[in-house]
Write an enzyme that holds these catalytic residues in place. Structure first.
Site, PDB file in Angstrom:
ATOM      1  N   GLU A  70      82.375  24.748 -51.188  1.00  0.00           N
ATOM      2  CA  GLU A  70      82.434  24.024 -52.453  1.00  0.00           C
ATOM      3  C   GLU A  70      81.688  22.696 -52.388  1.00  0.00           C
ATOM      4  OE1 GLU A  70      83.293  25.181 -55.221  1.00  0.00           O
ATOM      5  OE2 GLU A  70      84.186  27.029 -54.484  1.00  0.00           O
ATOM      6  N   CYS A 232      75.268  37.843 -73.788  1.00  0.00           N
ATOM      7  CA  CYS A 232      76.532  38.014 -74.521  1.00  0.00           C
ATOM      8  C   CYS A 232      76.947  39.484 -74.626  1.00  0.00           C
ATOM      9  CB  CYS A 232      76.425  37.405 -75.907  1.00  0.00           C
ATOM     10  SG  CYS A 232      76.205  35.602 -75.895  1.00  0.00           S
ATOM     11  N   CYS A 235      79.079  40.397 -71.683  1.00  0.00           N
ATOM     12  CA  CYS A 235      80.173  39.471 -71.338  1.00  0.00           C
ATOM     13  C   CYS A 235      81.538  40.133 -71.545  1.00  0.00           C
ATOM     14  CB  CYS A 235      80.076  38.211 -72.185  1.00  0.00           C
ATOM     15  SG  CYS A 235      81.395  37.020 -71.833  1.00  0.00           S
TER      16      CYS A 235
END
Length: 469
Positions: A70, A232, A235
């Site tokens: 991270e 999209c 998605c």
């Protein structure tokens, strides 16, 4: 204010109740998002090295592996991080191994990854775990945030959810973008928006699989719900996405104007009814139908980077075996802290006087006893997060007999290979590359063959010889 328990049984405030209903999730939507996202993630997640540690039996090694990944992934692309991560974990597989390293070794390993303070803080955190916490990583997000240097809310949430299965949300750039599109949050993606999206994330996270859920949000933002050209149609959350619904609504309205909309297709208004809502698109902004979901969120204006110029003196010491180059170490605090560089001087734009390489070298305890020819090697531009830096590259070539050097611990001579392996910044490697290119051009110019002379061609004098009588 409503509170709910996380996996560890502690109380967590439900601050999402302060978010206008239009921008919030209903209970039914929350369940659908959790189920769809976790299922999609498990089927589509990329095979990344740090994810292989998620099931490691040793909880400390598991948390350490997530922590390293991270920190490296902050402001850095996944493709760049993979190689650095593998080398790091091979050299320092546990937090105790890292704590035994030196800052010089850490800087060398981090060289080229950028934002070098991240590596230093990771090293400082490892030393604190080993020396002050008996080798035990803090076991929840709150403790991680308080006890480890360089660990903010996002990193603490990532470690806690992935390594400890703590039901805590997190937000980074990817998650903010996903949440803003899901809930049609058009305000600038900073300040209050960050606070509110973190509130949404905390209440949206799947309490049974928080690690998979959070990684799913990040994965979705990185691979599908991207800043530009989002996909999209693929998605998994499009049925719960208000920005996508708005796009579909605009299509229906266009069809209605053209008279091509089916009569049984209903147009449902998608609108926030909260007066002066701080999360909607500002009144000064206009929805651009050509941008679709990319209308959300709006990016805040970045502060212009300040212009700086620095003279860099690449000093080459000739020898019978291998040429060496003088490098100096930067201060322990500030930009590129503790890294090595060629002797440099940051120019004052208000002054027309620029120091020579000899002057810069003297500042670092090196005196050139013979007259040296200073050569211009061009310029290199490097963009830091807040500085637009121009390096003016000069070079000087000396031999051992033409220099006097004071004993300075922060100066040393290195070979080309040692330079490339040292803790130097990407900017300095760009400078060295430009220096070598200039040297190659000089060599080509000096060895360029002259034009061949034709033996049969008469000389100019031949035309003025008297004719034979």
């Amino acid at each position: 204010m409503v509170k709910r328990k996380n996996q560890n049984g502690s109380q967590k405030e439900n601050k999402s109740s302060t978010i206008p209903p239009f921008h919030n999730f209903t209970d039914e939507e929350t369940k659908e998002v959790r189920t769809s996202l976790v299922s999609w993630y498990n089927e589509n997640k990329r095979d990344l090295p740090w994810r292989r540690y998620a099931s490691h039996l040793d909880i400390n090694e598991r948390a350490y592996a997530v922590w390293v990944s991270e920190i490296m992934l902050q402001q850095t692309q996944v493709a760049t991080v993979i190689d650095y991560y593998n080398k790091w974990m091979k050299k320092w597989p546990t937090v105790q191994d890292l704590a035994k390293a030196t800052l010089e070794e850490v800087n060398e390993m981090w060289s080229g990854l950028g934002y070098y303070s991240r590596g230093r803080r990771l090293f400082e955190g490892a030393k604190k775990v080993a020396e002050d916490l008996n080798g035990e990583m803090p076991k929840d997000a709150e403790s991680l945030l308080k006890q480890l240097p360089g660990v903010g809310k996002y990193t603490a949430g990532a470690i806690a959810s992935i390594a400890y299965n703590e039901a805590t949300g997190l937000v980074d750039g990817n998650v903010i973008r996903v949440l803003c599109r899901l809930r049609m949050i058009g305000a600038e993606s900073n300040g209050q928006v960050v606070t509110d999206t973190l509130s949404l994330a905390n209440n949206l996270v799947d309490p049974d699989k928080p690690g998979d859920f959070n990684q799913g949000m990040m994965e979705l933002g990185a691979t599908v719900c991207t800043p530009k050209s989002p996909e999209c149609s693929t998605c998994p959350l499009k049925n719960n996405c208000k920005a996508f619904a708005q796009v579909e609504q605009e299509k229906r309205k266009s069809s209605d104007k053209l008279g091509t909309r089916k009569k049984d297709t209903e147009i449902v208004d998608i609108e926030c009814l909260t007066d002066k809502c701080q999360l909607c698109l500002p009144d000064t902004e206009v929805y651009d139908s050509s941008q679709g979901v990319m209308n959300y969120p709006r990016k805040g204006k970045k502060k212009a980077a300040r212009e700086e110029s620095t003279i860099v003196c690449v000093t080459c010491r000739k020898s019978d075996s291998e040429d060496e180059f003088l490098i100096t170490q930067r201060p322990e605090k500030g930009l590129l802290a503790g890294l090595w560089e060629f002797p440099s001087y940051c120019c004052d734009d208000t002054s027309s006087d620029k120091p020579s390489c000899d002057s810069i070298l003297q500042h670092h305890g090196v005196t050139v006893t013979r007259e040296s020819r200073e050569k211009d090697c061009g310029e290199v531009v490097h963009i830091f997060s807040h500085i637009h830096q121009t390096y003016l590259i000069k070079s000087v070539t000396v031999d051992q007999s033409s220099i006097k050097q004071q004993d300075q611990p922060k100066c040393k001579w290195v070979t080309r290979q040692q330079f490339m392996e040292a803790a130097v910044s990407t900017a300095m490697k760009k400078v060295f590359k430009a220096y070598e290119a200039a040297c190659n051009e000089d060599r080509k110019a000096s060895t360029k063959p002259k034009g061949k002379i034709d033996k049969n061609q008469k000389s100019i004098q031949a035309f003025f010889k008297p004719k034979a009588s």
